[in-house]
Scaffold this motif. Sequence first.
Motif, PDB file in Angstrom:
ATOM      1  N   THR A 256       0.842  -1.193   0.000  1.00  0.00           N
ATOM      2  CA  THR A 256       0.000   0.000   0.000  1.00  0.00           C
ATOM      3  C   THR A 256       0.875   1.240   0.000  1.00  0.00           C
ATOM      4  OG1 THR A 256      -0.080   0.018   2.419  1.00  0.00           O
ATOM      5  CG2 THR A 256      -1.818  -1.200   1.272  1.00  0.00           C
ATOM      6  N   GLY A 257       0.270   2.376  -0.319  1.00  0.00           N
ATOM      7  CA  GLY A 257       0.993   3.645  -0.311  1.00  0.00           C
ATOM      8  C   GLY A 257       0.764   4.411   0.960  1.00  0.00           C
ATOM      9  N   GLY A 258       1.466   5.560   1.072  1.00  0.00           N
ATOM     10  CA  GLY A 258       1.274   6.432   2.221  1.00  0.00           C
ATOM     11  C   GLY A 258       1.894   5.926   3.492  1.00  0.00           C
ATOM     12  N   CYS A 259       2.752   4.907   3.386  1.00  0.00           N
ATOM     13  CA  CYS A 259       3.444   4.358   4.561  1.00  0.00           C
ATOM     14  C   CYS A 259       2.454   3.868   5.624  1.00  0.00           C
ATOM     15  CB  CYS A 259       4.406   5.382   5.169  1.00  0.00           C
ATOM     16  SG  CYS A 259       5.937   5.528   4.241  1.00  0.00           S
ATOM     17  N   HIS A 260       1.281   3.379   5.161  1.00  0.00           N
ATOM     18  CA  HIS A 260       0.278   2.874   6.110  1.00  0.00           C
ATOM     19  C   HIS A 260      -0.316   1.594   5.538  1.00  0.00           C
ATOM     20  CE1 HIS A 260      -3.313   2.650   8.646  1.00  0.00           C
ATOM     21  NE2 HIS A 260      -2.669   3.474   9.504  1.00  0.00           N
TER      22      HIS A 260
ATOM     23  N   GLY B 269      -3.384   2.077   3.486  1.00  0.00           N
ATOM     24  CA  GLY B 269      -3.287   3.097   2.452  1.00  0.00           C
ATOM     25  C   GLY B 269      -3.787   2.588   1.113  1.00  0.00           C
TER      26      GLY B 269
ATOM     27  N   SER C 207       5.274  -0.384   2.899  1.00  0.00           N
ATOM     28  CA  SER C 207       4.094  -0.464   3.770  1.00  0.00           C
ATOM     29  C   SER C 207       3.046  -1.362   3.113  1.00  0.00           C
ATOM     30  CB  SER C 207       3.505   0.928   4.010  1.00  0.00           C
ATOM     31  OG  SER C 207       3.067   1.503   2.782  1.00  0.00           O
TER      32      SER C 207
ATOM     33  N   GLU D  16       3.744  -0.468   8.688  1.00  0.00           N
ATOM     34  CA  GLU D  16       4.056   0.854   8.169  1.00  0.00           C
ATOM     35  C   GLU D  16       5.484   0.838   7.619  1.00  0.00           C
ATOM     36  OE1 GLU D  16       3.482   3.604  11.296  1.00  0.00           O
ATOM     37  OE2 GLU D  16       1.286   3.301  11.401  1.00  0.00           O
TER      38      GLU D  16
END
Length: 580
Positions: A279-283, A286, A305, A324
């Motif tokens: 996933t994106g956004g380091c979550h 995300g 992440s 994350e």
Amino acid sequence: LKPCLPTSRFVVRWGPLAVIPLPLCRLPLQMRGLASSAWLLGGAVASLPSRAEALVLGVAPADQAKYFGSTFKCIGGEGGPLPASAINDEYCDCADGSDEPGTGACAGQDTTHFYCPNEGSTPRRLYASRVGDGICDCCDGSDEAALSARAGGRPSCKNTCAEQGAREREAARRRIQDLQQAMAKQKETREKALKDIEIYKADRARLEGELPALEEALKAAEKAAEVERATQKEKSEAERKLREEALKVKAAEEEAKAKAAEEKMKTAFGGGECHWRQTGGCHPDGVREADKDKACSATIEKGASGYCDCDGDGTRNGKEPGYECKTAKPGTCVKACLALLEDSQGAGDEKPQVSEYTKWMDGAADAMGSEEKGGEAKAGDEKPQVSEYTKWMDGAAEAMSEGLAEEPEEEEGGTAAARAETSGGAPEQTAIDIEREARKKVTDHKNRMKQLQDNINALPSDKLVYASLTGRTLEKKVGEFKYKVSFFSNAHQDHTSLGHWSKWTGPTSGEFDKGTMCWGGPERKLLVNFVCGVQEELLDAMEPSRCVYEATVSHPGACAQEELDELTAGTRVVGVREEL
């Protein structure tokens, strides 16, 4: 005939101290000349002996007869007869200057030179251009006699032959001593070199006679070693095949176990295909980056992440582990999902059951994730569990790599000494060991023969007087550089190679070539000029032109017996290119 010139190109001497200059044309040819320059002293006329003596000015005593007679012919042979009056008339009739031995009229040629008698000192020869130039080159002043006559007979040069002769005799005495020592060293060096050459020849002949037996022993050893190598190769091949078969059986067994464990995990999670969902956004929750999804067994990249989709439904439920960017990763989703499965099956304090597949995957995941964790174990961590499969695979990999690697031919079985050191027993020679030793004996034998032949050929017969330089290095620091000349091997300027000994280029000169290449230029080389000296010494070194160096070396071998004989007999005449 040319007009009578009232000059003193020729003089008549009646005694050692007095002369009466007479016009050239009033004397017969036999009376025209100069016996000495005593007339320049301006002394009073003494009692006159009854016999007259005449010499031609500028001509050595040994050549005076060439100028006797009523006519004269150029010594070089060109042209016809000249009248006697053409001699020393300050007009150049002969291309070789032989008609003007006592004047500067024929300056520029290098055939006829002015002879200075220099009575009481050393005779000398001068170029015609230095006669009558107002500079006293002869210690008796005879080179300026014509100039003095034109000046009214006033002496232009003082006779310094007595003082100069005393200095020269002292210098000659010291030079004779040095030459005698040098010639003695030459004789000693030459005799020793001849003896050494005879020894070299005898040793080489002996070695040459021993060589056939050594070569026969090598041939026999090679045959025995060939048989031993064939036996070793067959044995190694059989062992390799056995190891390969064992590896195949083990691999099949473990593959079956791994598939069973994987099927068990699929059943537990509803039959879905486990994946890493990035996933994106380091979550972990995300935006999905589906193009970066990976299989469950793939290593999770550091800094990524996402979450482990254990049941393979494409969504994350509350239990599936997420990470994350900065969260530490488990290595693979297999490890994370199995841990999740074991946690869900555990009850109370009961120790969870771990499958063989999980044990194996734990070891694999730890190994694959070691780089992410920097390979450092934290204090207090438990010793990692290693599955039986991992242990077996480690040993199998080593065994297989050993079995499949080909050993160099010369190292088969190792040396006897190495085997003895390993086993702790006495050395046991194999046929290969015997072959190796036999080959070394032949090689060493041939190298020794070559070295002896090189020693024999090192110096030609006329250069044996330089044999004392063989193997010797002469050094000298010149300016900021240190020069080292090793005869007859190599030469260096500090650490820069100036070449290796190449050849003799003359009676007293040699050359080192193929030195270090200059930047964008030729290879460096060193020219060596030997000069006469009692001691062996590097006197000077320089680089007169780019990448070409010159060294001056003092050595007894450069001394000449002719110089010693000349000095001893007192017959030396200073040449036109020498300085007193």
